[in-house]
Write an enzyme that holds these catalytic residues in place. Structure first.
Site, PDB file in Angstrom:
ATOM      1  N   ASP A   1       0.838  -1.190   0.000  1.00 16.26           N
ATOM      2  CA  ASP A   1       0.000   0.000   0.000  1.00 16.26           C
ATOM      3  C   ASP A   1       0.875   1.242   0.000  1.00 16.26           C
ATOM      4  O   ASP A   1       2.078   1.173   0.274  1.00 16.26           O
ATOM      5  CB  ASP A   1      -0.949  -0.018   1.210  1.00 16.26           C
ATOM      6  CG  ASP A   1      -0.200  -0.165   2.526  1.00 16.26           C
ATOM      7  OD1 ASP A   1       0.546   0.768   2.879  1.00 16.26           O
ATOM      8  OD2 ASP A   1      -0.349  -1.209   3.200  1.00 16.26           O
TER       9      ASP A   1
ATOM     10  N   GLU B   1      22.384 -22.253 -18.559  1.00 19.10           N
ATOM     11  CA  GLU B   1      21.452 -21.427 -17.770  1.00 19.10           C
ATOM     12  C   GLU B   1      22.191 -20.301 -17.048  1.00 19.10           C
ATOM     13  O   GLU B   1      21.702 -19.175 -16.966  1.00 19.10           O
ATOM     14  CB  GLU B   1      20.710 -22.313 -16.763  1.00 19.10           C
ATOM     15  CG  GLU B   1      19.657 -23.196 -17.413  1.00 19.10           C
ATOM     16  CD  GLU B   1      19.071 -24.217 -16.445  1.00 19.10           C
ATOM     17  OE1 GLU B   1      17.877 -24.524 -16.593  1.00 19.10           O
ATOM     18  OE2 GLU B   1      19.797 -24.712 -15.557  1.00 19.10           O
TER      19      GLU B   1
END
Ligand code: GLA
Length: 729
Positions: free
Chosen positions: A532, A612
């Site tokens: 928030d 990777e």
């Protein structure tokens, strides 16, 4: 002048919008308009019949068409003949509940007001003006000062209320919302952002109906279940057209937002602290400030509205050294090790990460006290030397020697019953005497309204930050709160505790972030359970969700984007099969999705193949090059993932010269045409080249016709296009 008072009318103007109020002959403050800029009073649109059963104020005499029950009240209260949802309610010393606020005076000044003890939008005198309207309930002497901060260029208006008891006796506020916003009619939709742990901010859009619709949280935090923000929009409003108004509450505790469509089809929205867990005794002469609501209005659809919120949150809410700067690419050990690690394991992850170019090693839960699982240890913020042999400082030094920064996880607000802290101070936990407390993740919540608790936490955290070279803090909070009760308040005032808890949290965060301005604080609550604008005042980024699955994340990040800028969204590449969903997505897809945020990794890089690892190091480098565009560019939602079978978004630089388009196509379809994706925010007359292609396209073609997306094989395949302006017309 953004704020003008003329002929009993207030005109609050921003770059593209007007907010208008008028004071009538009885001192009632009417809300007349919030929307597109006009150049006159909108009063002419209001006309009321004599509505049966809608009473009239005494002084209206025979004027039966004048009723509090029908007027567009700027700040509605209980007990004055208005039967709709109120923004404020109080109980007086004699037990009566009426409140009748009338205009008394106002003042206008340069700059933006601040709110004592609460986070608020900040702006300098050249960027904002403030309007304060004093409203008085004559019978009790309660004054409500309605505050408006107008950020003209940002198209933002903030709202907050200060209650002052100027009466002869104490009274109790039982509802004190931050905003009340009438809409002339109820034929609107509203969007809200609901969810649960690992599935935050799912978007729901609904037509308003007659009666009350509401969202909220009574969990003591803003919650995973509902985000404290909503959008009201005209039906038919799209990303690029139509009127919409957004409201974001800058508060991290229990909240409520209600919308009522009344008997005449008018709507009213109120938003603020949840009244079910709130009352506040106001002694004579005392003041109470509500949290702030940030309002913004767009006449050009949802995308513009979101961009306005992104700008105000980034420029006028977030603070500190990292507010606008780039952020370190981090590696977090949580999903790599959970509680099962020692210093060698952490160092090996850090070492591999440093070789791949990662900046910051974050040591997550489990480094302190007795903490081998989640049953014990919270509250004992001293290093567990059985796990980290040689102590924290030695580990930090070794990691710093790799050229990496170091960050640490805390969950300051919590205590385990099996901890030295709880054994020493059982009274510090929030619980009701003679009742068993509700456990959640086996833990209890510390009473942050107590100064001694805050002092203990400040002491433990600040000394760790001082004694070790810690450059990042993850501030977690892993349960909802109940059992509200505190020794610091008399029995009649226990309902103040949920708000006092939030005030205590903010005080502690303010103290630590001010003392350690160069530490990057990342907020977290089981992922995005306290995502928030209040937390963003202290933490410029928040871990968006404990769900790191790239597919699910596209929905979570889509919902998050309606209010919160990408720089605030913590987002990591994790291992596959994903730990939350079991889904396997490619490293490329995980990278693309995590890059639409504050980027990092959360897996054991030592377990990756050489190929990777190479991809990771390229991703890190790629993100560094793009981060400024991602943070500072305008954000465009180019698809609706719920409807379009793909997620697509873009970032466009302010000068429209660079465009990054990213996304994920959810399902491969055989023998299909390549999908088209229309871009937005480009310079229509300019020409662009897509990186890797020879052909040049006009901005107008790319926006009207779109780009062709690659044909994909497999599910959840990501794409990325980088466009550069080659020629302006
Ligand atoms: C929460 C956080 C996670 C992790 C764990 C540790 O769930 O969201 O990222 O820190 O706590 O217990």
């Amino acid at each position: 002048m953004a704020i003008i008072f003329e002929g009993n009318m207030f005109h609050l103007t921003t770059a593209h919008t007007l907010y208008q109020m008028g004071i009538d002959a009885f001192g009632i403050l009417h809300h007349l308009w919030y929307g597109e800029k006009t150049d006159c009073s909108m009063q002419y649109l209001y006309n009321y019949p004599d509505v049966g059963f809608s009473g009239n104020p005494y002084e209206a005499g025979k004027l039966r068409t004048y009723s509090m029950d029908t007027l567009p009240l700027e700040y509605a209260t209980v007990g004055n003949g208005d039967y709709r949802i109120p923004a404020a309610a109080a109980v007086h010393a004699d037990g009566s509940c009426a409140l009748d606020l009338r205009y008394e005076s106002h003042k206008i000044y340069e700059g933006k007001y601040a709110i004592e003890g609460l986070p608020a939008v900040y702006a300098d005198d050249s960027q904002a003006q403030t309007l304060e309207i004093r409203m008085r309930d004559a019978a009790s002497g309660l004054v409500a000062v309605l505050r408006y901060g107008v950020l003209e260029a940002s198209d933002v208006i903030t709202r907050s209320v200060v209650f002052e008891n100027e009466g002869a006796e104490a009274l109790t506020l039982t509802k004190a919302h931050s905003v009340c916003l009438p809409l002339m009619d109820g034929t609107w939709d509203w969007l809200h952002f609901h969810g649960r742990h690992t599935m935050e901010r799912q978007v729901e859009r609904k037509e308003l109906f007659h009666g009350i619709q509401q969202i909220g949280s009574t969990r003591g935090t803003s919650s995973h279940q509902q985000n404290p923000a909503l959008i009201l929009c005209e039906q038919g409003c799209t990303e690029t057209s139509g009127l919409c108004i957004g409201a974001a509450l800058m508060y991290s505790g229990s909240f409520q937002a209600q919308i009522e469509v009344d008997q005449l089809g008018q709507a009213r929205m109120v938003m603020g602290i949840h009244p079910d867990q709130f009352s506040w005794k106001l002694e004579r002469g005392a003041r109470f400030s509500t949290p702030e609501v940030i309002l913004s209005c767009s006449t050009q659809g949802l995308e513009r509205l979101s961009q306005q919120f992104h700008a105000v949150i980034r420029n006028h809410v977030c603070r500190g050294s990292y507010q606008l700067s780039s952020r370190p690419v981090l590696i977090n050990n949580w999903e790599a090790t959970y509680f099962d690690f020692n210093e060698e394991k952490i160092f090996s992850i850090a070492k591999q990460a440093s070789e791949l170019g990662i900046d910051l090693m974050v040591l997550d839960d489990g480094w302190f006290g007795k903490r081998d699982d989640d049953c014990s240890g919270l509250g004992d913020w001293t290093v567990n030397e059985q796990k980290l042999k040689g102590g924290l400082a030695a580990l930090v030094e070794k990691i710093n020697a790799l050229g990496m920064r170091f960050g640490l996880w805390f969950e300051p607000e919590m205590v385990s019953e099996d901890s030295d802290l709880y054994r020493a101070h059982p009274d510090w936990a929030i619980r009701i005497p003679d009742r068993d407390p509700v456990r959640s993740r086996y833990q209890l919540v510390l009473d942050l309204s107590r100064e001694d608790v805050r002092e203990y936490l400040y002491g433990s955290i600040s000394s760790l930050l001082r004694e070790n070279h810690i450059e990042y803090v993850k501030w977690d909070m892993n349960r909802s709160i109940c059992d509200w009760n505190t020794e610091t308040l008399p029995s009649t005032r226990q309902r103040e505790l949920p708000h006092r808890y939030v005030l205590g949290l903010y005080e502690l965060l303010e103290r630590l972030t001010q003392e350690f301005p160069d530490v990057l604080f990342e907020g977290c609550s089981g992922g995005g359970g306290r995502f928030d604008a209040g937390m963003l005042y202290y933490c410029p980024q928040i871990w968006c969700s404990d769900d790191t699955d790239a597919h699910e994340r596209t929905f979570i990040q889509y919902g998050t984007s309606f209010f919160y800028p990408v720089s605030t969204v913590g987002s990591h590449v994790s291992a596959v099969p994903n730990h939350q969903t079991g889904r396997t997505t490619s490293l490329e897809t995980r990278g693309t999705v995590a890059m639409a945020g504050s980027f990092g990794y959360e897996l054991d890089l030592n377990l990756l193949s050489e190929d990777e690892k190479q991809t990771v190091s390229e991703q890190v480098e790629h993100y560094r090059q793009l981060q400024s565009l991602i943070y500072n560019g305008s954000y465009h939602r180019l698809s609706d993932p719920y409807a379009d079978g793909m997620a697509a978004w873009s970032f466009v630089s302010e000068d429209q010269a660079c465009v990054l388009v990213q996304g994920v196509i959810y399902r491969a379809v055989p023998n299909a045409l390549r999908r088209r994706l229309r871009l937005r925010g480009l310079h229509a007359q300019a020409h662009y080249r897509i990186s890797g292609e020879e052909q040049v396209y006009s901005g107008s073609a790319l926006m009207a016709g779109g780009v062709l997306l690659p044909r994909v094989m497999g599910d959840d395949v990501s794409f990325e296009l980088y466009l550069e302006l080659v020629k302006k017309a």
